[in-house]
Scaffold this motif. Structure first.
Motif, PDB file in Angstrom:
ATOM      1  N   MET A  33      24.454  76.184  30.316  1.00 20.86           N
ATOM      2  CA  MET A  33      23.989  76.756  31.510  1.00 20.86           C
ATOM      3  C   MET A  33      23.308  78.071  31.392  1.00 20.86           C
ATOM      4  O   MET A  33      22.253  78.634  32.224  1.00 20.86           O
ATOM      5  N   GLU A  36      19.604  78.969  31.501  1.00 17.60           N
ATOM      6  CA  GLU A  36      18.888  79.184  32.785  1.00 17.60           C
ATOM      7  C   GLU A  36      18.948  80.352  33.663  1.00 17.60           C
ATOM      8  O   GLU A  36      18.296  80.434  34.584  1.00 17.60           O
ATOM      9  N   THR A  39      24.119  82.500  37.021  1.00 19.60           N
ATOM     10  CA  THR A  39      24.377  81.759  38.228  1.00 19.60           C
ATOM     11  C   THR A  39      26.195  81.771  38.638  1.00 19.60           C
ATOM     12  O   THR A  39      26.720  82.556  37.936  1.00 19.60           O
ATOM     13  N   ALA A  43      27.458  77.029  41.519  1.00 18.77           N
ATOM     14  CA  ALA A  43      25.970  76.394  41.181  1.00 18.77           C
ATOM     15  C   ALA A  43      25.799  75.934  39.970  1.00 18.77           C
ATOM     16  O   ALA A  43      24.840  75.039  39.948  1.00 18.77           O
ATOM     17  N   ALA A  44      26.518  76.345  39.072  1.00 18.37           N
ATOM     18  CA  ALA A  44      26.127  75.764  37.697  1.00 18.37           C
ATOM     19  C   ALA A  44      26.799  74.522  37.708  1.00 18.37           C
ATOM     20  O   ALA A  44      26.017  73.387  37.057  1.00 18.37           O
ATOM     21  N   GLU A  46      26.766  72.207  40.289  1.00 12.45           N
ATOM     22  CA  GLU A  46      25.999  71.510  40.950  1.00 12.45           C
ATOM     23  C   GLU A  46      24.793  71.280  40.114  1.00 12.45           C
ATOM     24  O   GLU A  46      24.188  70.082  40.219  1.00 12.45           O
ATOM     25  N   ARG A  47      24.409  72.250  39.497  1.00  9.41           N
ATOM     26  CA  ARG A  47      23.142  72.149  38.834  1.00  9.41           C
ATOM     27  C   ARG A  47      23.259  71.015  37.599  1.00  9.41           C
ATOM     28  O   ARG A  47      22.578  70.282  37.318  1.00  9.41           O
ATOM     29  N   SER A  50      23.326  67.777  38.736  1.00 10.73           N
ATOM     30  CA  SER A  50      22.030  67.280  39.097  1.00 10.73           C
ATOM     31  C   SER A  50      21.317  66.755  38.059  1.00 10.73           C
ATOM     32  O   SER A  50      20.509  65.650  38.020  1.00 10.73           O
ATOM     33  N   LEU A  51      21.439  67.648  36.942  1.00 12.31           N
ATOM     34  CA  LEU A  51      20.650  67.213  35.597  1.00 12.31           C
ATOM     35  C   LEU A  51      20.953  66.181  34.836  1.00 12.31           C
ATOM     36  O   LEU A  51      20.285  65.337  34.302  1.00 12.31           O
ATOM     37  N   ARG A 240      15.223  70.521  31.528  1.00 15.75           N
ATOM     38  CA  ARG A 240      14.902  71.675  32.299  1.00 15.75           C
ATOM     39  C   ARG A 240      13.723  72.520  32.180  1.00 15.75           C
ATOM     40  O   ARG A 240      13.150  72.295  30.894  1.00 15.75           O
TER      41      ARG A 240
END
Length: 353
Positions: A33, A36, A39, A43-44, A46-47, A50-51, A240
């Motif tokens: 992470m 990117e 964060t 949030a990491a 969740e991201r 999602s990915l 990403r």
């Protein structure tokens, strides 16, 4: 002195089970992470989820097409054969499998070794080319697991070893065998393409020498083959909005002026989705659409010489003699007093005489 060797690998789901694949992808995205930017932990996560959800349909399709990934099975067999080779050499050794993103995890290898009471512990990532998210991260996970246990073994780490002469000969011979079996000769009409696993540019900008190591490998193997010339491309996973290594291997094949292409999968010591799907299916299709004959060099994962090479790499740390005798020096990629590699001397600044 009993020795435990943690044989470290990336890991990959062996079956196209959706839940297993999502968990696997989440672990990968979460571990990387940092590329990117900053964060929060929440949030990491969740991201990463999602990915993973975005990537999972295509990856499951790949696994179904190749009948599941053989990576873990290949790695487990290599570890068993390494143990047998070292025992035959007279060493008291046990190997432990540790995968970064599937079970048994890296920390499981450390726990098993501690429970067995080994007094000497060696981390051996099966990544020929040292990279930040592979070799370095796997060893960081291993050392962290050792620190978390009530256990204080003598501890060693092996990092970069792609310049080992036996490894280079092994890979050059694999290319020669593919040429001979198919009646091919490298030249104007038949071109050699090295396909390396890509990495985000972020890591290179942070100081990783991975791309340098890929270049070295390609140049040396090319010379061992008689200098027929070659192209080099990367297998990038652009899931990403970050820049990856260039050029893509697809763009190399799209513009190749030849009748046939022979592809050598750099970076890999197992057959897996990146070789069986990305190369054998996807890249082959692109090549054949252009009218190119496509030939892929098999990964020599089961070559007896590879097991002997691994045994040679760990033997100084098992037999308790100076690793520098075999060319090892303190690693410049992994900031740890326990890490040694075969790349350090070439990475030292030039001295003024």
């Amino acid at each position: 002195m009993s020795t435990g060797i943690a044989v470290l690998n990336f890991g990959e789901p062996s079956e196209p089970d959706r839940d297993a694949v999502v968990d696997y992808l989440e672990r990968i995205f979460l571990a990387n992470m940092e590329i990117e930017g900053e964060t929060t932990p929440e949030a990491a996560r969740e991201r990463a989820h999602s990915l993973a959800e975005r990537r999972v349909p295509a990856l499951i399709e790949e696994y179904e097409a190749i009948g599941g990934s053989p990576l873990n099975a290949h790695a487990e067999t290599q570890a068993e054969r390494l143990e047998s080779e070292l025992v035959a050499r007279g060493h008291d050794v046990t190997t432990y499998n540790g995968f970064q993103f599937t079970e048994p995890f890296v920390e499981d290898a450390a726990t098993a070794a501690a429970e067995d009471g080994v007094s000497n512990f060696v981390g051996l990532p099966l990544y020929p080319l040292c990279g930040p998210s592979t070799t370095v991260q796997a060893l960081e996970d291993l050392s962290g697991a050792v620190d978390d246990l009530d256990w204080s073994p003598e501890y060693h780490e092996i990092t970069g070893w792609h310049t080992h002469s036996a490894y280079l000969r092994l890979r050059a011979d694999a290319i020669r065998n593919t040429l001979e079996q198919n009646g091919l000769e490298l030249g104007t009409d038949t071109r050699l393409v090295f396909s390396a696993h890509g990495t985000p540019q972020y890591y290179l900008e942070e100081g990783s020498r991975y791309a340098q190591y890929v270049d070295e490998y390609a140049e040396i193997v090319n010379r061992m083959l008689g200098d027929p010339g070659y192209e080099l491309g990367y297998q990038n996973h652009e899931n990403r909005d970050v820049e990856w290594t260039e050029p893509d291997v697809e763009s190399i094949v799209e513009t190749l002026d030849a009748e046939r292409v022979v592809v050598d999968p750099v970076s890999f010591m197992h057959e897996q989705s990146e070789t069986l799907s990305e190369l054998d299916l996807e890249l082959r299709e692109e090549a054949e659409e252009r009218g190119l004959g496509f030939f892929r060099v098999p990964v020599p994962y089961d070559d007896e010489r590879f097991i002997e090479l691994l045994a040679d790499l760990v033997e100084p740390f098992v037999a308790d003699f100076d690793p520098e005798y075999y060319g090892f020096q303190s690693c410049t990629c992994r900031d740890s007093p326990n890490a040694m590699c075969l790349n350090a001397r070439r990475n030292e600044p030039a001295r003024n005489e």
